[in-house]
Design a protein around this motif. Structure first.
Motif, short mmCIF file in Angstrom:
data_model
loop_
_atom_site.label_atom_id
_atom_site.label_comp_id
_atom_site.label_asym_id
_atom_site.label_seq_id
_atom_site.Cartn_x
_atom_site.Cartn_y
_atom_site.Cartn_z
N ASP A 1 -56.04 -36.86 -13.00
CA ASP A 1 -54.97 -36.02 -12.26
C ASP A 1 -54.58 -34.75 -13.37
OD1 ASP A 1 -54.58 -36.16 -9.56
OD2 ASP A 1 -53.55 -38.18 -10.09
N VAL B 1 -59.98 -36.05 -2.32
CA VAL B 1 -59.10 -37.30 -1.78
C VAL B 1 -58.17 -36.91 -0.57
CG1 VAL B 1 -56.96 -38.54 -2.43
CG2 VAL B 1 -59.05 -38.33 -4.17
N VAL C 1 -53.82 -47.46 -5.71
CA VAL C 1 -53.11 -47.61 -7.21
C VAL C 1 -53.32 -49.11 -7.38
CG1 VAL C 1 -50.83 -47.32 -7.89
CG2 VAL C 1 -51.63 -45.64 -6.62
N GLY D 1 -54.36 -41.47 -12.43
CA GLY D 1 -53.64 -40.90 -11.49
C GLY D 1 -52.21 -40.50 -12.37
N ASP D 2 -51.86 -39.26 -11.89
CA ASP D 2 -50.28 -39.10 -12.19
C ASP D 2 -49.18 -39.94 -11.70
OD1 ASP D 2 -50.36 -37.72 -10.01
OD2 ASP D 2 -49.90 -35.77 -10.67
N SER D 3 -50.05 -40.81 -10.46
CA SER D 3 -49.09 -42.10 -10.16
C SER D 3 -48.33 -42.89 -11.48
CB SER D 3 -49.86 -42.81 -9.44
OG SER D 3 -50.95 -43.43 -9.94
N GLU E 1 -55.06 -38.11 1.37
CA GLU E 1 -53.84 -39.10 1.31
C GLU E 1 -53.01 -39.30 2.55
OE1 GLU E 1 -51.91 -39.30 -2.42
OE2 GLU E 1 -50.44 -40.59 -1.82
N THR F 1 -56.96 -46.80 -9.58
CA THR F 1 -56.42 -46.28 -10.60
C THR F 1 -56.35 -46.95 -11.86
OG1 THR F 1 -54.05 -47.04 -10.19
CG2 THR F 1 -54.71 -44.91 -9.08
N HIS G 1 -57.55 -32.57 -3.58
CA HIS G 1 -56.63 -33.58 -2.84
C HIS G 1 -55.87 -32.89 -1.75
CE1 HIS G 1 -53.53 -37.04 -4.06
NE2 HIS G 1 -53.31 -36.75 -2.61
N VAL H 1 -59.43 -45.18 -2.12
CA VAL H 1 -58.65 -45.47 -3.70
C VAL H 1 -57.27 -46.11 -3.33
CG1 VAL H 1 -57.77 -43.17 -3.28
CG2 VAL H 1 -57.68 -44.24 -5.72
N ILE I 1 -56.69 -42.57 1.21
CA ILE I 1 -55.75 -43.73 0.85
C ILE I 1 -54.88 -43.41 2.02
CG2 ILE I 1 -54.76 -41.99 -0.89
CD1 ILE I 1 -53.47 -44.20 -2.28
N LEU J 1 -59.68 -43.49 -11.14
CA LEU J 1 -58.71 -42.46 -11.30
C LEU J 1 -57.34 -42.60 -12.31
CD1 LEU J 1 -57.41 -39.76 -10.13
CD2 LEU J 1 -56.61 -41.16 -8.19
N LYS K 1 -58.62 -33.74 -11.11
CA LYS K 1 -58.18 -33.55 -9.50
C LYS K 1 -56.88 -32.63 -9.73
CE LYS K 1 -56.15 -37.41 -7.44
NZ LYS K 1 -54.92 -36.95 -7.19
O1 KIV Z 1 -51.85 -40.39 -8.81
C1 KIV Z 1 -52.53 -41.11 -7.98
O2 KIV Z 1 -52.77 -42.22 -8.22
C2 KIV Z 1 -53.06 -40.47 -6.73
C3 KIV Z 1 -53.59 -41.37 -5.80
C4 KIV Z 1 -52.47 -42.24 -4.98
C5 KIV Z 1 -54.76 -40.74 -4.91
O3 KIV Z 1 -53.46 -39.52 -6.76
#
Ligand code: KIV
Length: 264
Positions: A85, A180, A215, A45-47, A182, A24, A137, A213, A203, A43, A113
């Motif tokens: 995401d 993905v 983070v 990511g919405d993380s 997870e 990410t 995902h 993947v 992950i 990625l 994603k």
């Molecule tokens: O948002 C994100 O970083 C993710 C990963 C954990 C796969 O979806």
């Protein structure tokens, strides 16, 4: 300079048994670092809702947050394939998914994603038909954390595993180009990977997926409570670029993830 990574290159890597590295990133500096480290996929990511914004879930993240960070990453990253995401509730109808995917692609994403299985297939098919590559995902889907009752391993029961396998086949048939997986048992990740043709990116899903993947904050040791499947690559490096390269090397050499990083 290397050529930009395409969905065809990722598919060829899967077919040749070469592991795909995904990290990410959320801004231009780390987008450039991932690019310099020769990592194939970034990625967005919405993380970011958790690691940048400090929320306890990804639910508060908006489509404009995702477009902002995608544009920043795209300005820094020259070669990686950029997957962004679609955040919580930004694809609850097909029309809404189209509009929101358009804004992410126009910000610089190469693929979007979405979290979900069979219910999402008409949306996936429509996006792909209109030229938007889709990464699906499955497993622990963080946008459903309240429905799942926490950030927990998924697919342990035989009926859950069978449903996830059916979902994986359905999203592939709908046109997804990546999947993905997870936080699922490694045996289930292997079964899914062996049962479909598109690359799977794991992950907390063991070593047998087509790629891995992490983070960014986890691999750089910035998470005070890392999950079991995380490895801190700063322990074997004296620079951020070195840590990204060590992660990429470990994925390619199949030394990460090791058995101690498996979810179940
Ligand atoms: O948002 C994100 O970083 C993710 C990963 C954990 C796969 O979806």
């Amino acid at each position: 300079m290397s050529r930009p990574v395409s969905i065809h290159k990722l598919q060829a890597m899967r077919e040749n048994g070469e592991k795909i590295t995904v990290v990410t990133a959320y801004d231009a500096t780390f987008g450039r670092l991932a690019s310099d480290a020769d990592i194939e996929v970034i990625l967005v990511g919405d993380s970011l809702g958790m690691v940048l914004q400090g929320h306890d879930s990804t639910l508060p993240v908006s489509i404009s947050d995702m477009a902002y960070h995608t544009a920043a990453v795209s300005n820094g990253a020259s070669t990686p394939f950029i997957v962004t995401d679609m955040p919580f509730m930004s694809y609850h109808s097909e029309a809404q998914a189209m509009d929101n995917a358009a804004s992410l692609m126009q910000a610089g994403a190469h693929c979007v994603k979405l979290e979900g299985g069979q219910w999402l297939c008409p949306t996936i098919a429509k996006l792909v038909e209109r030229g938007v590559p889709v990464c699906a995902h499955l497993g622990l889907t963080p946008q459903s954390v309240n429905q799942l009752g926490g950030f927990k391993v998924q697919g342990r029961l035989p009926e859950q595993a069978a449903a996830m396998l059916a979902d994986a086949k359905a999203v592939e048939a709908a046109g997804a180009c990546l999947l993905v997986l997870e936080c699922i048992p490694s045996a289930l990740a292997k079964l899914i990977t062996d049962s479909i043709s598109i690359p799977t990116i794991g992950i907390g899903a063991g070593a047998d997926t087509s790629g891995q993947v992490l983070v960014m904050h986890d691999l750089l040791g910035l998470n005070p409570r890392p999950a079991r499947f995380v490895k801190n690559f700063m322990h074997e490096s004296d620079s951020l670029l070195g840590a990204f390269c060590a992660y990429r090397e470990a994925v390619r050499a199949k030394t990460f993830p090791a058995s101690e990083h498996e979810s179940a």
